[in-house]
Design a protein around this motif. Structure first.
Motif, PDB file in Angstrom:
ATOM      1  N   ARG A 205     -11.807 -19.708  -7.404  1.00  6.78           N
ATOM      2  CA  ARG A 205     -12.868 -18.713  -7.322  1.00  6.78           C
ATOM      3  C   ARG A 205     -12.277 -17.440  -6.701  1.00  6.78           C
ATOM      4  O   ARG A 205     -11.517 -17.513  -5.728  1.00  6.78           O
ATOM      5  N   PHE A 206     -12.602 -16.295  -7.276  1.00  3.62           N
ATOM      6  CA  PHE A 206     -12.113 -15.033  -6.734  1.00  3.62           C
ATOM      7  C   PHE A 206     -13.124 -14.509  -5.725  1.00  3.62           C
ATOM      8  O   PHE A 206     -14.300 -14.335  -6.035  1.00  3.62           O
ATOM      9  N   ILE A 207     -12.647 -14.294  -4.502  1.00  2.09           N
ATOM     10  CA  ILE A 207     -13.519 -13.788  -3.447  1.00  2.09           C
ATOM     11  C   ILE A 207     -13.428 -12.267  -3.439  1.00  2.09           C
ATOM     12  O   ILE A 207     -12.357 -11.694  -3.198  1.00  2.09           O
ATOM     13  N   ASN A 208     -14.526 -11.609  -3.726  1.00  2.00           N
ATOM     14  CA  ASN A 208     -14.541 -10.147  -3.770  1.00  2.00           C
ATOM     15  C   ASN A 208     -14.298  -9.567  -2.377  1.00  2.00           C
ATOM     16  O   ASN A 208     -14.874 -10.015  -1.386  1.00  2.00           O
ATOM     17  N   ASP A 209     -13.435  -8.556  -2.344  1.00  2.06           N
ATOM     18  CA  ASP A 209     -13.135  -7.836  -1.100  1.00  2.06           C
ATOM     19  C   ASP A 209     -12.810  -8.766   0.065  1.00  2.06           C
ATOM     20  O   ASP A 209     -13.437  -8.694   1.139  1.00  2.06           O
ATOM     21  N   PRO A 210     -11.833  -9.652  -0.095  1.00  2.85           N
ATOM     22  CA  PRO A 210     -11.491 -10.542   1.016  1.00  2.85           C
ATOM     23  C   PRO A 210     -10.542  -9.863   2.002  1.00  2.85           C
ATOM     24  O   PRO A 210      -9.984  -8.799   1.738  1.00  2.85           O
ATOM     25  N   LYS A 211     -10.360 -10.505   3.108  1.00  2.69           N
ATOM     26  CA  LYS A 211      -9.321 -10.142   4.057  1.00  2.69           C
ATOM     27  C   LYS A 211      -8.129 -11.077   3.838  1.00  2.69           C
ATOM     28  O   LYS A 211      -8.300 -12.219   3.412  1.00  2.69           O
ATOM     29  N   HIS A 212      -6.928 -10.573   4.128  1.00  2.00           N
ATOM     30  CA  HIS A 212      -5.717 -11.395   4.081  1.00  2.00           C
ATOM     31  C   HIS A 212      -5.282 -11.612   5.527  1.00  2.00           C
ATOM     32  O   HIS A 212      -4.777 -10.706   6.176  1.00  2.00           O
ATOM     33  N   SER A 234      -4.288  -6.949   5.308  1.00  2.00           N
ATOM     34  CA  SER A 234      -5.136  -6.598   4.171  1.00  2.00           C
ATOM     35  C   SER A 234      -4.833  -5.238   3.563  1.00  2.00           C
ATOM     36  O   SER A 234      -5.285  -4.960   2.451  1.00  2.00           O
ATOM     37  N   VAL A 235      -4.106  -4.374   4.270  1.00  2.00           N
ATOM     38  CA  VAL A 235      -3.724  -3.090   3.676  1.00  2.00           C
ATOM     39  C   VAL A 235      -2.515  -3.350   2.783  1.00  2.00           C
ATOM     40  O   VAL A 235      -1.382  -3.428   3.248  1.00  2.00           O
ATOM     41  N   GLN A 236      -2.765  -3.504   1.502  1.00  2.00           N
ATOM     42  CA  GLN A 236      -1.705  -3.841   0.565  1.00  2.00           C
ATOM     43  C   GLN A 236      -2.017  -3.266  -0.808  1.00  2.00           C
ATOM     44  O   GLN A 236      -3.174  -2.980  -1.128  1.00  2.00           O
TER      45      GLN A 236
END
Length: 502
Positions: A205-212, A234-236
């Motif tokens: 499942r693709f999580i919209n606007d996630p954090k890494h 998350s800045v990538q």
């Protein structure tokens, strides 16, 4: 660490990470051996090591990835251990086994650790057994488009298709509707085969606007495993990190502790040894986290963990590789203050394309609570063959706001001319409201900076930049040869070795 764990360590890498490891060796009283390709004859890591050996032509396949040549140099130099840094051979189980067979210690995890986590499907299966949260998706590889359609019926759109052996953004596609599914499925299988010789793919499942969010872990040969808290990455752009910070401005403390516990559980499940990183997808809305992958090596962004915990991860790698227990316990790991890292790359900030060339002027920022990991110097020619990252700026502050202010100040002092860099991009990110309030996600660059407006390129109008550049250029003109560091005059070549002239 009173007695040096090893006599001499060969560093099978280049650039700033090779310098970082060399410095750790020097502080520990361990001899350091550098290796270099044709393109890196004048690289700073060559001059700073105790010895340096040429290992081949510029392309990495013929030099830094030629593990047989590197092992030959290790034997010739008398090195009793090899540190692979990150990239190149750092996660290559064949190389790790070859080191063991040659009687040389590989400073890193076991080949079995690498194999368990190197394939994303086997890693997910292992994490499921260990009870680590997983993103809903397929249980294994998807072989046909019909299987893919069945998975989609269960979890719904959007989804992400991933190559099992993928990395660096290769073999990945986000699918939001039925008409996109088949072409994305075939593209991911094709990229998996072409880049990694493995066409297997799976669906999540693709999580919209996630954090890494990633957790630094460390294990030893005595069964001890600890975590050193999290890093926000998350800045990538296109799955390549640009700015990292620790702690994360978004992760609540109770979730932070849960992520740490899950990471320790994950590492213990494979009897992990050395430095590693458990990467999670973090849903900023629900505060849920899901296992993404494990990197079985030191990370580029390890300095921010060192800054907030006070633990030297490279020295700890060396210590543990000798068979010693970890030098600290979980209770002794604390987060203090806030740290940020900015990756400085030789690239055009408008197009994001690499921009190799000769550095004409270089002045690194200085000041309190500022760390520079760099191999740039005036006259150095940034080669076209390798990753364009040439430096990392790391700042620490009592608070996140202080760390950001210090980073802005540092970047305003950083002078690099002759090549294009992404310094101005970093300056712009640091002033963006979503970065300042910590709400940014992995879509931050794509939504806000994928195409930079020309008017933001105001760096040349910065008076401090102009003054610093002028001073540096004047100093360069006083040198008869800007192609070499001043330190080079204190060295002489003996065969393929570099030794300090006395």
């Amino acid at each position: 660490m009173i007695t040096p764990p090893f006599k001499k360590i060969l560093i099978a890498n280049r650039g700033e990470i090779a310098i970082r490891i060399t410095r750790a060796c020097r502080e520990l009283g361990i001899g350091s051996v550098a290796v270099f390709s044709d393109a890196d004859r004048d690289s700073l890591h060559v001059f700073l090591a105790d010895e340096a050996y040429h290992i081949g032509p510029s392309p990495s396949k013929e030099s830094y990835l030629n593990y047989r040549k590197i092992l030959d140099v290790a034997k010739q130099s008398g090195a009793d251990a090899i540190h692979p840094g990150y990239g190149f051979l750092s996660e290559n189980p064949t190389f790790a086994r070859a080191c063991k067979e040659a009687g040389i210690v590989f400073i890193g995890p076991t080949p079995e650790n690498m194999e368990a986590m190197g394939d994303k499907l086997s890693a997910k299966a292992q994490m499921k057994k260990a009870g680590v949260p997983l993103v809903p998706g397929s249980d294994g590889a998807i072989e046909t488009i019909e299987e893919a359609q069945e998975v989609v019926k269960k979890i719904g759109y959007p989804i992400i298709i991933k190559a099992s052996a993928g990395g660096g953004g290769k073999g990945m596609r986000v699918v939001r509707a039925d008409h996109e599914l088949e072409s994305a499925f075939r593209a991911c299988r094709s990229e998996g085969l072409n880049y990694f010789a493995n066409p297997a793919v799976y669906i999540e499942r693709f999580i919209n606007d996630p954090k890494h969010i990633e957790i630094q872990v460390f294990g030893d040969t005595h069964g001890n495993v600890v975590h050193l808290f999290e890093r926000e990455c998350s800045v990538q752009r296109r799955h390549q990190k640009i700015i990292e910070e620790s702690p994360s401005p978004s992760v609540p403390n109770d979730v932070r502790l849960k992520m740490g516990d899950a990471s320790v559980k994950a590492a213990k499940s494979i009897n992990y040894i050395g430095a590693g990183t458990i990467e999670f997808i973090f849903d900023n809305k629900t505060k849920e986290f899901f296992f993404m992958e494990m990197n079985t090596r030191l990370q580029v962004e390890h300095p921010i963990t060192e800054q907030v915990t006070g633990h030297d991860l490279v020295k700890e790698q060396i210590w543990v590789a000798k068979g010693n227990p970890l030098s600290f316990t979980q209770d002794e790991v604390k987060q203090t203050g806030h740290a940020i890292e900015a990756r400085i790359c030789a690239e055009d900030p408008e197009t994001y394309q690499p921009h190799p060339g000769v550095i004409r002027a270089c002045r690194h920022p200085q000041g309190p609570f500022l760390r520079m990991d760099s191999y740039a110097y005036p006259g150095y020619e940034v080669p076209i063959y390798y990753d364009p990252m040439i430096a990392k700026v790391i700042t620490w502050g009592d608070t996140r706001e202080e760390a950001i202010d210090r980073m802005e100040r540092a970047l305003s002092e950083f002078v690099l001319t002759g090549i294009k860099t992404n310094i101005v991009l970093h300056k712009t990110i640091l002033q963006h409201p979503k970065f300042l309030d910590g709400s940014y996600t992995t879509q931050f660059i794509e939504k806000n900076f994928e195409v930079l407006e020309p008017e933001i390129f105001k760096e040349i109008e910065d008076p401090l930049f102009l003054i610093s550049a002028a001073i540096t250029a004047y100093q360069d003109r006083q040198s008869k040869d800007v192609r070499r560091l001043n330190v080079a005059s204190n060295w002489r070549r003996i065969g393929r070795k570099m030794q300090l002239r006395t």
